[in-house]
Enzyme design. Structure first.
Site, PDB file in Angstrom:
ATOM      1  N   ALA A  38     -15.377 -29.569-133.305  1.00 33.66           N
ATOM      2  CA  ALA A  38     -14.928 -30.630-134.200  1.00 33.66           C
ATOM      3  C   ALA A  38     -15.927 -30.965-135.305  1.00 33.66           C
ATOM      4  O   ALA A  38     -15.601 -31.706-136.230  1.00 33.66           O
ATOM      5  CB  ALA A  38     -14.628 -31.893-133.384  1.00 33.66           C
ATOM      6  N   ARG A  43     -24.049 -28.676-143.127  1.00 31.59           N
ATOM      7  CA  ARG A  43     -25.082 -27.778-143.636  1.00 31.59           C
ATOM      8  C   ARG A  43     -24.516 -26.494-144.252  1.00 31.59           C
ATOM      9  O   ARG A  43     -25.200 -25.774-144.944  1.00 31.59           O
ATOM     10  CB  ARG A  43     -26.080 -27.451-142.502  1.00 31.59           C
ATOM     11  CG  ARG A  43     -26.950 -28.638-142.124  1.00 31.59           C
ATOM     12  CD  ARG A  43     -27.654 -28.431-140.784  1.00 31.59           C
ATOM     13  NE  ARG A  43     -26.794 -28.766-139.640  1.00 31.59           N
ATOM     14  CZ  ARG A  43     -27.174 -28.686-138.349  1.00 31.59           C
ATOM     15  NH1 ARG A  43     -28.378 -28.262-138.054  1.00 31.59           N
ATOM     16  NH2 ARG A  43     -26.338 -29.012-137.386  1.00 31.59           N
ATOM     17  N   LYS A  50     -16.322 -25.621-140.523  1.00 30.40           N
ATOM     18  CA  LYS A  50     -17.315 -24.630-140.085  1.00 30.40           C
ATOM     19  C   LYS A  50     -16.747 -23.596-139.116  1.00 30.40           C
ATOM     20  O   LYS A  50     -17.022 -22.406-139.230  1.00 30.40           O
ATOM     21  CB  LYS A  50     -18.525 -25.317-139.452  1.00 30.40           C
ATOM     22  CG  LYS A  50     -19.549 -24.324-138.920  1.00 30.40           C
ATOM     23  CD  LYS A  50     -20.910 -24.904-138.677  1.00 30.40           C
ATOM     24  CE  LYS A  50     -21.008 -25.607-137.350  1.00 30.40           C
ATOM     25  NZ  LYS A  50     -22.406 -26.006-137.067  1.00 30.40           N
ATOM     26  N   THR A 122     -21.922 -34.419-129.847  1.00 31.13           N
ATOM     27  CA  THR A 122     -21.414 -33.420-128.899  1.00 31.13           C
ATOM     28  C   THR A 122     -21.001 -34.050-127.558  1.00 31.13           C
ATOM     29  O   THR A 122     -20.056 -33.588-126.923  1.00 31.13           O
ATOM     30  CB  THR A 122     -22.463 -32.320-128.655  1.00 31.13           C
ATOM     31  OG1 THR A 122     -23.736 -32.936-128.402  1.00 31.13           O
ATOM     32  CG2 THR A 122     -22.601 -31.415-129.860  1.00 31.13           C
ATOM     33  N   TYR A 143     -20.192 -24.030-127.509  1.00 27.77           N
ATOM     34  CA  TYR A 143     -20.142 -24.564-128.867  1.00 27.77           C
ATOM     35  C   TYR A 143     -19.483 -23.526-129.768  1.00 27.77           C
ATOM     36  O   TYR A 143     -19.825 -22.345-129.708  1.00 27.77           O
ATOM     37  CB  TYR A 143     -21.566 -24.841-129.387  1.00 27.77           C
ATOM     38  CG  TYR A 143     -22.263 -26.035-128.751  1.00 27.77           C
ATOM     39  CD1 TYR A 143     -21.636 -26.812-127.789  1.00 27.77           C
ATOM     40  CD2 TYR A 143     -23.546 -26.381-129.137  1.00 27.77           C
ATOM     41  CE1 TYR A 143     -22.277 -27.896-127.210  1.00 27.77           C
ATOM     42  CE2 TYR A 143     -24.203 -27.476-128.577  1.00 27.77           C
ATOM     43  CZ  TYR A 143     -23.562 -28.224-127.607  1.00 27.77           C
ATOM     44  OH  TYR A 143     -24.192 -29.300-127.044  1.00 27.77           O
ATOM     45  N   ARG A 374      -2.251   3.204-148.811  1.00 26.13           N
ATOM     46  CA  ARG A 374      -1.766   1.850-148.509  1.00 26.13           C
ATOM     47  C   ARG A 374      -0.863   1.868-147.279  1.00 26.13           C
ATOM     48  O   ARG A 374      -0.530   2.916-146.754  1.00 26.13           O
ATOM     49  CB  ARG A 374      -1.059   1.309-149.746  1.00 26.13           C
ATOM     50  CG  ARG A 374      -2.060   1.016-150.882  1.00 26.13           C
ATOM     51  CD  ARG A 374      -1.355   0.655-152.162  1.00 26.13           C
ATOM     52  NE  ARG A 374      -0.371  -0.391-151.936  1.00 26.13           N
ATOM     53  CZ  ARG A 374       0.687  -0.604-152.736  1.00 26.13           C
ATOM     54  NH1 ARG A 374       0.884   0.166-153.791  1.00 26.13           N
ATOM     55  NH2 ARG A 374       1.526  -1.576-152.488  1.00 26.13           N
ATOM     56  N   TYR A 407       0.620   8.628-158.190  1.00 30.37           N
ATOM     57  CA  TYR A 407       1.141   7.549-157.362  1.00 30.37           C
ATOM     58  C   TYR A 407       2.343   8.070-156.593  1.00 30.37           C
ATOM     59  O   TYR A 407       3.321   8.515-157.196  1.00 30.37           O
ATOM     60  CB  TYR A 407       1.548   6.333-158.204  1.00 30.37           C
ATOM     61  CG  TYR A 407       2.250   5.303-157.352  1.00 30.37           C
ATOM     62  CD1 TYR A 407       1.589   4.701-156.284  1.00 30.37           C
ATOM     63  CD2 TYR A 407       3.590   4.973-157.570  1.00 30.37           C
ATOM     64  CE1 TYR A 407       2.234   3.798-155.456  1.00 30.37           C
ATOM     65  CE2 TYR A 407       4.242   4.067-156.741  1.00 30.37           C
ATOM     66  CZ  TYR A 407       3.557   3.486-155.694  1.00 30.37           C
ATOM     67  OH  TYR A 407       4.194   2.596-154.867  1.00 30.37           O
ATOM     68  N   ASN A 418       3.151  21.033-153.560  1.00 31.40           N
ATOM     69  CA  ASN A 418       2.031  20.787-154.461  1.00 31.40           C
ATOM     70  C   ASN A 418       2.466  19.753-155.492  1.00 31.40           C
ATOM     71  O   ASN A 418       3.417  19.980-156.236  1.00 31.40           O
ATOM     72  CB  ASN A 418       1.631  22.098-155.152  1.00 31.40           C
ATOM     73  CG  ASN A 418       0.262  21.944-155.810  1.00 31.40           C
ATOM     74  OD1 ASN A 418       0.004  20.941-156.474  1.00 31.40           O
ATOM     75  ND2 ASN A 418      -0.600  22.911-155.621  1.00 31.40           N
ATOM     76  N   TYR A 428      10.289   1.660-158.465  1.00 28.09           N
ATOM     77  CA  TYR A 428      10.670   0.249-158.617  1.00 28.09           C
ATOM     78  C   TYR A 428      11.435   0.069-159.916  1.00 28.09           C
ATOM     79  O   TYR A 428      10.961   0.469-160.985  1.00 28.09           O
ATOM     80  CB  TYR A 428       9.374  -0.580-158.625  1.00 28.09           C
ATOM     81  CG  TYR A 428       9.575  -2.075-158.635  1.00 28.09           C
ATOM     82  CD1 TYR A 428      10.436  -2.681-157.731  1.00 28.09           C
ATOM     83  CD2 TYR A 428       8.873  -2.879-159.540  1.00 28.09           C
ATOM     84  CE1 TYR A 428      10.596  -4.060-157.737  1.00 28.09           C
ATOM     85  CE2 TYR A 428       9.031  -4.254-159.541  1.00 28.09           C
ATOM     86  CZ  TYR A 428       9.893  -4.841-158.639  1.00 28.09           C
ATOM     87  OH  TYR A 428      10.062  -6.200-158.634  1.00 28.09           O
TER      88      TYR A 428
END
Ligand code: UD1
Ligand code: MG
Length: 499
Positions: A38, A43, A50, A122, A143, A374, A407, A418, A428
């Site tokens: 919590a 820092r 954190k 704590t 922790y 991808r 592409y 080839n 697209y």
């Protein structure tokens, strides 16, 4: 690692050894784990809570949760607070994603989220979780900002505590600055813990520190937590003060002492976050080397997920492996490659600077330099994909070559094809994605545009520079470009001479 002042416990006889639990909770007294998560993490100087700061690509808390689960406890409580909703959201999504492969109900205790509305320390944080912990349980406190502990270390600590004892994991550090110090009496018994900022200079010279990891019986813990007072420099309820209470009641506080600074590193600022990352990196590189992988420079390899390797894999400098990755025998990955969620077949080589995500690459392929694969790129054996080639959601059959500047998206490429330099599948149309089919043995001339949906027949040849908008028949030469024309009398304009 040395264990001090261990007492015989109910589990120390031969009978206990026979039952020797793979997990700590094989013992009679069930284990509840409470993770304190919590804190604000001031820092860090970050907008992100954190415990969500990434270590090896995932939140600190996720590492601690994995550790907690490895102990197979009866329950896991997470005390959250600062930025809490974001924390819960993150792990709710993670839980949902993990659900299909999760073991049967009961095998993995659901996380119990406990809110600490105000971060009062704590001790206060742990107190918030205690109402949900049954009296007869043992409690292991972790922790969320101590992410690199090893499961074996915690097993040993829980064993040291026995069914009803209190045990602390401490560390002997060359540089103990910032940590709570362990104060022992002449008999080396632990008396109390003093926080760095509350410590005298004599106390600060003590090198044994509190790691934050503690095991204690729930009933006693509840009583001690109620008695905490915020009498310290920060005005907080310190969990660490329960150690003095236990000692005052005449209880022996067991300890397990480690000298492994990396394992107990508390992450409070960016410097420590980078240290933890370096420690994680070292650990994972070492693991791979022990499994027979050649790592050119262990300080320049980042392994962030599970990796399955066959023999004689070589990883060059600045390689990042993320998510599950499988590398076949003799695979070589060149410098500066990122490989995520991918399987690579035996003897395949990735030359420098490739980025590969969610792909499946066959054996004996040559990929790169500078290739991008991808999600959904599935390459058969002996495929070549060269520089500045991008392949997405496509199958490429055995022995096919796409060597330069292309592409290939939403395409099925047959075997022995080839694909010439600069070929693009135009998949697209501004609204929908369409597929391209390229038959076995086809030859696509350089600079071709294949406007999908379109099919190129087996053995077809496409003349260089063609824009193909209709299916091209098998075994024939198809050209789709204007005829070359030379104009005999044409003269280039000239600038008038300067006067
Ligand atoms: C703490 C210990 C210190 C130990 C060090 C090890 C105390 C008082 N000090 O110091 O002895 O050497 O860890 O790394 O325990 N938290 C809450 N609620 C709060 C405050 C903190 O849930 O109100 C959580 C934080 O999110 C964090 C953990 O408790 O995960 C520890 O808090 P932190 O502020 O980092 O304590 P340290 O100063 O590191
Ligand atoms: Mg801390």
């Amino acid at each position: 690692m040395a264990r001090t002042k261990t007492r015989p416990t109910a589990r120390s006889g031969p009978r206990a050894r026979r039952r020797a639990p793979a997990t700590a909770v094989g013992a009679a007294v069930p284990l509840s784990i409470v993770i304190l998560a919590a804190g604000q993490g001031t820092r860090m100087r970050s907008a992100l809570p954190k415990v969500l700061q990434p270590l090896a690509g995932r939140p600190l808390l996720s590492h601690v949760l994995e550790l907690a689960r490895s102990l197979d406890p009866a329950a896991i409580h997470v005390v959250y607070g600062h930025g809490g909703e974001r924390v819960r959201e993150y792990f709710a999504a993670e839980g949902a994603a993990a659900a299909p492969s999760a073991p049967a109900a009961g095998a993995r205790p659901a996380l119990q989220w406990v809110r600490q509305a105000e971060q009062l320390g704590t001790g206060h944080a742990l107190e918030q979780a205690m109402p949900a912990v049954p009296e007869e349980h043992r409690v292991l406190v972790l922790y969320a900002d101590v992410p690199l502990l090893r499961s074996q270390t915690l097993h040993a600590l829980i064993t040291a505590a026995g069914d009803r004892g209190v045990a602390l994991l401490t560390a002997l550090l060359a540089d103990p600055a910032g940590y709570g110090r362990v104060i022992r009496d002449r008999g080396r018994r632990i008396r109390r813990i003093v926080e760095h900022r509350d410590a005298t200079s004599a106390e600060r010279s003590i090198r044994e520190v509190n790691t934050g990891v503690m095991v204690a019986p729930a009933r006693a813990l509840r009583r001690w937590l109620r008695a905490l007072r915020p009498r310290n420099e920060q005005g907080e309820y310190y969990l660490t003060d329960v150690v003095a209470m236990a000692a005052r009641e005449g209880l022996v506080v067991d300890s397990l002492v480690t000298t492994d600074r990396g394992e107990v590193l508390g992450v409070n600022d960016r410097l420590q976050l980078a240290e933890a990352e370096a420690e994680y990196r070292r650990r994972r590189s070492r693991e791979l080397m022990e499994r027979g992988v050649t790592v050119i420079d262990p300080a320049r390899l980042d392994v962030r997920g599970p990796v399955e390797v066959d023999s004689d894999v070589l990883l060059d400098v600045n390689v990042v492996l993320e998510g599950p990755v499988r590398l076949g025998a003799g695979v070589r990955i060149g410098p500066n490659c990122v490989v995520q969620n991918t399987s690579i077949g035996a003897r395949t080589v990735l030359y420098a600077n490739c980025v590969v995500q969610n792909a499946d690459i066959g054996a004996d392929c040559q990929i790169g330099p500078f290739t991008r694969l991808r999600p959904g790129a599935r390459l058969g054996d002996v495929v070549h994909a060269g520089n500045f080639v991008e392949i997405k959601n496509s199958e490429v059959g055995p022995r096919s070559k796409i060597n330069h500047l292309s592409y290939v998206g939403d395409t099925t490429v047959g075997s022995d094809v080839n694909v010439g330099a600069g070929t693009i599948t135009c998949n697209y149309d501004g609204a929908n994605k369409w597929r391209t089919q390229i038959g076995d043995g086809a030859f696509i001339g350089s600079g071709s545009m294949l406007v999908a949906p379109v099919a190129i027949g087996a053995g077809a040849t496409i003349g260089a520079g063609s824009t193909i908008t209709a299916d091209a028949p098998a075994g024939k030469l198809t050209l789709a470009r204007s005829r070359q024309l030379t104009i005999e009398e044409w003269q280039r304009r000239r600038k008038p001479p300067q006067s």
